[in-house]
Write a protein that holds these residues in place. Structure first.
Motif, short mmCIF file in Angstrom:
data_model
loop_
_atom_site.label_atom_id
_atom_site.label_comp_id
_atom_site.label_asym_id
_atom_site.label_seq_id
_atom_site.Cartn_x
_atom_site.Cartn_y
_atom_site.Cartn_z
N SER A 53 0.84 -1.21 0.00
CA SER A 53 0.00 0.00 0.00
C SER A 53 0.86 1.25 0.00
O SER A 53 0.59 2.21 -0.73
CB SER A 53 -0.94 -0.01 1.20
N GLU A 54 1.93 1.25 0.79
CA GLU A 54 2.82 2.40 0.85
C GLU A 54 3.56 2.60 -0.49
O GLU A 54 3.76 3.73 -0.92
CB GLU A 54 3.82 2.22 1.99
N ASN A 55 3.95 1.49 -1.09
CA ASN A 55 4.67 1.57 -2.37
C ASN A 55 3.77 2.12 -3.48
O ASN A 55 4.22 2.96 -4.28
CB ASN A 55 5.22 0.20 -2.78
N ILE A 56 2.53 1.67 -3.53
CA ILE A 56 1.61 2.17 -4.55
C ILE A 56 1.43 3.68 -4.40
O ILE A 56 1.52 4.44 -5.37
CB ILE A 56 0.24 1.45 -4.47
N GLN A 83 -12.04 4.81 -5.69
CA GLN A 83 -12.13 4.25 -4.36
C GLN A 83 -11.28 2.98 -4.23
O GLN A 83 -10.74 2.67 -3.16
CB GLN A 83 -13.59 3.92 -4.00
N THR A 84 -11.14 2.25 -5.33
CA THR A 84 -10.31 1.04 -5.32
C THR A 84 -8.86 1.41 -5.04
O THR A 84 -8.19 0.77 -4.23
CB THR A 84 -10.42 0.30 -6.67
N ILE A 85 -8.39 2.46 -5.71
CA ILE A 85 -7.01 2.92 -5.49
C ILE A 85 -6.85 3.35 -4.03
O ILE A 85 -5.86 3.03 -3.37
CB ILE A 85 -6.67 4.11 -6.43
N SER A 86 -7.85 4.07 -3.50
CA SER A 86 -7.81 4.54 -2.13
C SER A 86 -7.72 3.36 -1.15
O SER A 86 -6.94 3.38 -0.20
CB SER A 86 -9.05 5.38 -1.83
N LYS A 87 -8.49 2.32 -1.41
CA LYS A 87 -8.47 1.13 -0.53
C LYS A 87 -7.12 0.44 -0.59
O LYS A 87 -6.62 -0.04 0.44
CB LYS A 87 -9.59 0.16 -0.92
N GLY A 90 -4.46 0.07 2.57
CA GLY A 90 -4.23 -1.30 3.01
C GLY A 90 -5.50 -2.05 3.34
O GLY A 90 -5.46 -3.10 3.99
N LEU A 91 -6.67 -1.53 2.90
CA LEU A 91 -7.95 -2.19 3.19
C LEU A 91 -8.21 -3.34 2.23
O LEU A 91 -9.00 -4.24 2.55
CB LEU A 91 -9.09 -1.18 3.12
N SER A 92 -7.56 -3.30 1.06
CA SER A 92 -7.66 -4.40 0.10
C SER A 92 -6.36 -4.44 -0.69
O SER A 92 -5.54 -3.51 -0.63
CB SER A 92 -8.87 -4.22 -0.83
N VAL A 93 -6.18 -5.53 -1.43
CA VAL A 93 -4.97 -5.67 -2.25
C VAL A 93 -5.38 -6.05 -3.67
O VAL A 93 -6.38 -6.74 -3.88
CB VAL A 93 -4.00 -6.73 -1.69
N PRO A 94 -4.62 -5.58 -4.66
CA PRO A 94 -4.93 -5.94 -6.04
C PRO A 94 -4.58 -7.40 -6.31
O PRO A 94 -3.67 -7.96 -5.69
CB PRO A 94 -4.05 -5.00 -6.86
N ASP A 95 -5.34 -8.02 -7.24
CA ASP A 95 -5.01 -9.40 -7.61
C ASP A 95 -3.77 -9.41 -8.51
O ASP A 95 -3.22 -8.37 -8.85
CB ASP A 95 -6.21 -10.07 -8.29
N SER A 96 -3.31 -10.59 -8.89
CA SER A 96 -2.04 -10.73 -9.62
C SER A 96 -2.09 -10.03 -10.98
O SER A 96 -1.11 -9.39 -11.40
CB SER A 96 -1.67 -12.20 -9.79
#
Length: 169
Positions: free
Chosen positions: A3-6, A29-33, A37-43
């Motif tokens: 999350s910090e890196n993004i 909102q997806t980027i914000s999450k 650190g509320l969610s993570v992107p899939d591969s």
């Protein structure tokens, strides 16, 4: 860490959350999450993010990336100061070159005047029945006539230029 890196990379690339969302075809909102650190992107999305950021996925998943201070006012100020000094030096150098070129021009004009005075128009006594002599005499007379009329104007202009480029310290 992700999350910090993004967030850090997005900011260093000068992108807003909305701009990144548009590039990835997701909502802001997806980027914000992801950044909270509320969610993570899939591969697949990690690959897309790394392509947008032009970095490897391992870098994206790796250690914390320190935000670079691109707009650091002190760094910009220092760079501008160096550029201003270089421009001032270039201007001074050009001014010196112009000054010496104008002095050289004045010396050359005065030298040609002296030569013409010393020669006292020798072509006036030439025999113009020979065609080569006639052409040479006319060419010499034309040069002398034009030089006598134009050179003083150029000489005055060069002297004014010397005065204007004089180093005043």
């Amino acid at each position: 860490m992700l999350s910090e890196n993004i967030k850090a990379i997005r900011k260093s690339k000068g992108l807003s959350q909305q701009e990144l969302a548009v590039k990835l075809n997701v909502v802001r909102q997806t980027i914000s999450k992801w950044e909270q650190g509320l969610s993570v992107p899939d591969s697949d999305m990690l690959i897309s993010i790394s392509e947008v950021f032009e970095i490897s996925v391992s870098t994206l998943l790796g250690e914390n990336i320190i935000e670079s201070e691109v707009d650091d006012l002190k760094a910009i100020s220092a760079k501008l100061e160096v550029i201003n000094l270089q421009l001032a030096q270039r201007k001074t150098t050009r001014k010196k070159i112009l000054h010496w070129l104008l002095i050289s021009l004045c010396i050359a004009i005065i030298a040609v005047f002296a030569v013409l005075l010393a020669l006292e128009s020798p072509y006036l006594g030439w025999n113009y029945s020979n065609p080569e002599t006639a052409v040479l005499g006319v060419a010499f007379h034309s040069f002398e006539w034009l030089f006598i009329r134009v050179a003083p104007i150029i000489l005055i202009g060069a002297m004014i230029g010397i005065f204007l480029t004089w180093k005043k310290e």
